[in-house]
Motif scaffolding. Sequence first.
Motif, PDB file in Angstrom:
ATOM      1  N   ASP A  20      64.275 -48.813  32.555  1.00 32.85           N
ATOM      2  CA  ASP A  20      64.434 -49.553  31.300  1.00 32.85           C
ATOM      3  C   ASP A  20      65.521 -48.972  30.413  1.00 32.85           C
ATOM      4  O   ASP A  20      66.001 -49.628  29.479  1.00 32.85           O
ATOM      5  CB  ASP A  20      63.116 -49.594  30.528  1.00 32.85           C
ATOM      6  N   ALA A  21      65.936 -47.737  30.687  1.00 33.74           N
ATOM      7  CA  ALA A  21      66.970 -47.097  29.859  1.00 33.74           C
ATOM      8  C   ALA A  21      68.387 -47.485  30.293  1.00 33.74           C
ATOM      9  O   ALA A  21      69.343 -47.255  29.539  1.00 33.74           O
ATOM     10  CB  ALA A  21      66.808 -45.585  29.904  1.00 33.74           C
ATOM     11  N   TRP A  22      68.541 -48.059  31.487  1.00 36.97           N
ATOM     12  CA  TRP A  22      69.872 -48.449  31.962  1.00 36.97           C
ATOM     13  C   TRP A  22      70.500 -49.442  30.986  1.00 36.97           C
ATOM     14  O   TRP A  22      69.834 -50.355  30.508  1.00 36.97           O
ATOM     15  CB  TRP A  22      69.773 -49.074  33.345  1.00 36.97           C
ATOM     16  N   GLU A  23      71.782 -49.246  30.701  1.00 34.70           N
ATOM     17  CA  GLU A  23      72.457 -50.105  29.732  1.00 34.70           C
ATOM     18  C   GLU A  23      73.603 -50.877  30.379  1.00 34.70           C
ATOM     19  O   GLU A  23      74.273 -50.377  31.284  1.00 34.70           O
ATOM     20  CB  GLU A  23      73.011 -49.274  28.572  1.00 34.70           C
ATOM     21  N   VAL A  24      73.812 -52.089  29.890  1.00 37.39           N
ATOM     22  CA  VAL A  24      74.926 -52.915  30.317  1.00 37.39           C
ATOM     23  C   VAL A  24      75.693 -53.350  29.079  1.00 37.39           C
ATOM     24  O   VAL A  24      75.101 -53.730  28.063  1.00 37.39           O
ATOM     25  CB  VAL A  24      74.438 -54.136  31.131  1.00 37.39           C
ATOM     26  N   GLU A  25      76.996 -53.259  29.157  1.00 37.07           N
ATOM     27  CA  GLU A  25      77.851 -53.696  28.059  1.00 37.07           C
ATOM     28  C   GLU A  25      78.144 -55.182  28.218  1.00 37.07           C
ATOM     29  O   GLU A  25      78.572 -55.622  29.283  1.00 37.07           O
ATOM     30  CB  GLU A  25      79.159 -52.906  28.068  1.00 37.07           C
ATOM     31  N   ILE A  26      77.911 -55.949  27.168  1.00 39.14           N
ATOM     32  CA  ILE A  26      78.207 -57.380  27.175  1.00 39.14           C
ATOM     33  C   ILE A  26      79.438 -57.600  26.303  1.00 39.14           C
ATOM     34  O   ILE A  26      79.426 -57.308  25.099  1.00 39.14           O
ATOM     35  CB  ILE A  26      77.025 -58.227  26.649  1.00 39.14           C
ATOM     36  N   ALA A  27      80.515 -58.094  26.913  1.00 41.71           N
ATOM     37  CA  ALA A  27      81.776 -58.294  26.193  1.00 41.71           C
ATOM     38  C   ALA A  27      82.235 -59.739  26.357  1.00 41.71           C
ATOM     39  O   ALA A  27      81.744 -60.480  27.210  1.00 41.71           O
ATOM     40  CB  ALA A  27      82.840 -57.335  26.728  1.00 41.71           C
ATOM     41  N   GLY A  28      83.196 -60.131  25.501  1.00 36.88           N
ATOM     42  CA  GLY A  28      83.699 -61.495  25.562  1.00 36.88           C
ATOM     43  C   GLY A  28      82.767 -62.502  24.919  1.00 36.88           C
ATOM     44  O   GLY A  28      82.899 -63.708  25.146  1.00 36.88           O
ATOM     45  N   VAL A  29      81.841 -61.994  24.114  1.00 34.46           N
ATOM     46  CA  VAL A  29      80.958 -62.842  23.315  1.00 34.46           C
ATOM     47  C   VAL A  29      81.269 -62.588  21.842  1.00 34.46           C
ATOM     48  O   VAL A  29      81.997 -61.653  21.500  1.00 34.46           O
ATOM     49  CB  VAL A  29      79.472 -62.541  23.620  1.00 34.46           C
ATOM     50  N   LYS A  30      80.725 -63.410  20.970  1.00 35.75           N
ATOM     51  CA  LYS A  30      81.064 -63.276  19.552  1.00 35.75           C
ATOM     52  C   LYS A  30      80.512 -62.007  18.928  1.00 35.75           C
ATOM     53  O   LYS A  30      81.092 -61.475  17.965  1.00 35.75           O
ATOM     54  CB  LYS A  30      80.581 -64.517  18.808  1.00 35.75           C
ATOM     55  N   ASN A  31      79.409 -61.500  19.458  1.00 33.12           N
ATOM     56  CA  ASN A  31      78.831 -60.260  18.936  1.00 33.12           C
ATOM     57  C   ASN A  31      78.596 -59.277  20.087  1.00 33.12           C
ATOM     58  O   ASN A  31      77.453 -59.063  20.519  1.00 33.12           O
ATOM     59  CB  ASN A  31      77.510 -60.554  18.219  1.00 33.12           C
ATOM     60  N   PRO A  32      79.654 -58.689  20.636  1.00 34.48           N
ATOM     61  CA  PRO A  32      79.506 -57.802  21.798  1.00 34.48           C
ATOM     62  C   PRO A  32      78.658 -56.579  21.468  1.00 34.48           C
ATOM     63  O   PRO A  32      78.688 -56.062  20.349  1.00 34.48           O
ATOM     64  CB  PRO A  32      80.943 -57.408  22.128  1.00 34.48           C
ATOM     65  N   ARG A  33      77.920 -56.123  22.479  1.00 36.46           N
ATOM     66  CA  ARG A  33      77.106 -54.920  22.293  1.00 36.46           C
ATOM     67  C   ARG A  33      76.582 -54.432  23.628  1.00 36.46           C
ATOM     68  O   ARG A  33      76.724 -55.107  24.651  1.00 36.46           O
ATOM     69  CB  ARG A  33      75.932 -55.164  21.336  1.00 36.46           C
TER      70      ARG A  33
END
Length: 408
Positions: free
Chosen positions: A105-118
């Motif tokens: 559950d701690a694994w993180e993915v970066e979401i880019a190319g959206v209006k509110n990237p995070r």
Amino acid sequence: MNSQPTSHPRRRLLAGSGAALAAAGLGGLAPAARAAGDTPAAAAGTKPLPGYVAWKDPASVIVHSTTTIETRRGSFGTGVLTPSEQLYIRNNLPAPDASVVADRDAWEVEIAGVKNPRRLSVRELKSMGLETLAMVLQCSGNGRGYFPSKPSGTPWQVGAAGCVMWSGVPVRWVADALGGVAGGMAFMTGTGGEKLPEGLDPKTVIVERSVPVAAMADAMLAWEMNGAPIPLAHGGPLRLIVPGYTGVNNIKYVKRLAFTAAETDARIMSHGYRLSPPGGKGDPSQPSVQEMSVKSWINGPGADGGTVKAGLVQVHGVAFGGLHGVSRVEVSLDGGKRWHEARFVGPDLGRYAWRQFVLSAQLPPGAHVLASRATDSAGNVQPEQRAENAGGYNNTSWADHALKVVAA
């Protein structure tokens, strides 16, 4: 009459959802079946399973290398889904250290190319939605072993494929939660989280692929496979699932998902997995290996050698359409001279899953060439011949995949 014995139970099969699947008629999902010639003694002559997939069933697979493992044709059985311990392995890079699944559950993915990237953790993704989808996962080179030109790469026959149930959150829901996809974005680009070799340009080795942005409609960020957490070998703790697209586009250990205006310039995209003419090399001008097309093959009787009993037999196999469902399958008992309508078996798990089919037939004593030919819902018919290319990709030839058996 079938050369394959009765199925036996499989461990860890769809853990946590067995009762629901049994209610849907999926209780005996694709058990391993040892056909004549596929005995433990025969299997003992193959390479041993690598440590990171020691949990696989050695009698059901062929170990080509530490990163390429194929399902035996006679082990697909007659269920719809492929058990995890039989599913093929094709990794472009070694799997990350097992520590990445210690706290999934701690694994993180970066979401880019959206209006509110995070950046989002798997824990946060799990709070954003849940869907389950059955899908054919197939290596781009499945069927390469039938190319007479002997392209470089693993000589897969039919076993670099399986039908798998994925659970996770739809990509479109994640994008909507972050304000939607930014304007002008034509592609969805996934980046894998494998550890890259030192001293090399990352772009030459990184697993990073772009697909048309329209593919996000059914794409998923998945954390579960066949009712259990995705094994490390298959991309856990988080994998990008792109239904209808070949395996390389379904990014394991996904650490970044970006909506982009252009395709990635990573070499695996710009030059790798391109449909190059025989003798040529991949470059960005050539078509990329992405969508799958209609395909089928026969899994029994007699898939693993030996003879079958003459008389009444049940000729069975699998068929799928990539981006389309399968509408029809025909079976030939004489190498394509005459065709007979087959019957679908079991539940329809959606257009991205494969369908099991069967034809009851009389096989007189002698040699027979069993072939299948599928038609998808858009009217596309599985071709007789392969499309020649340097990489041995996208082989859908029914003639190549025909099964030779001897009835006695």
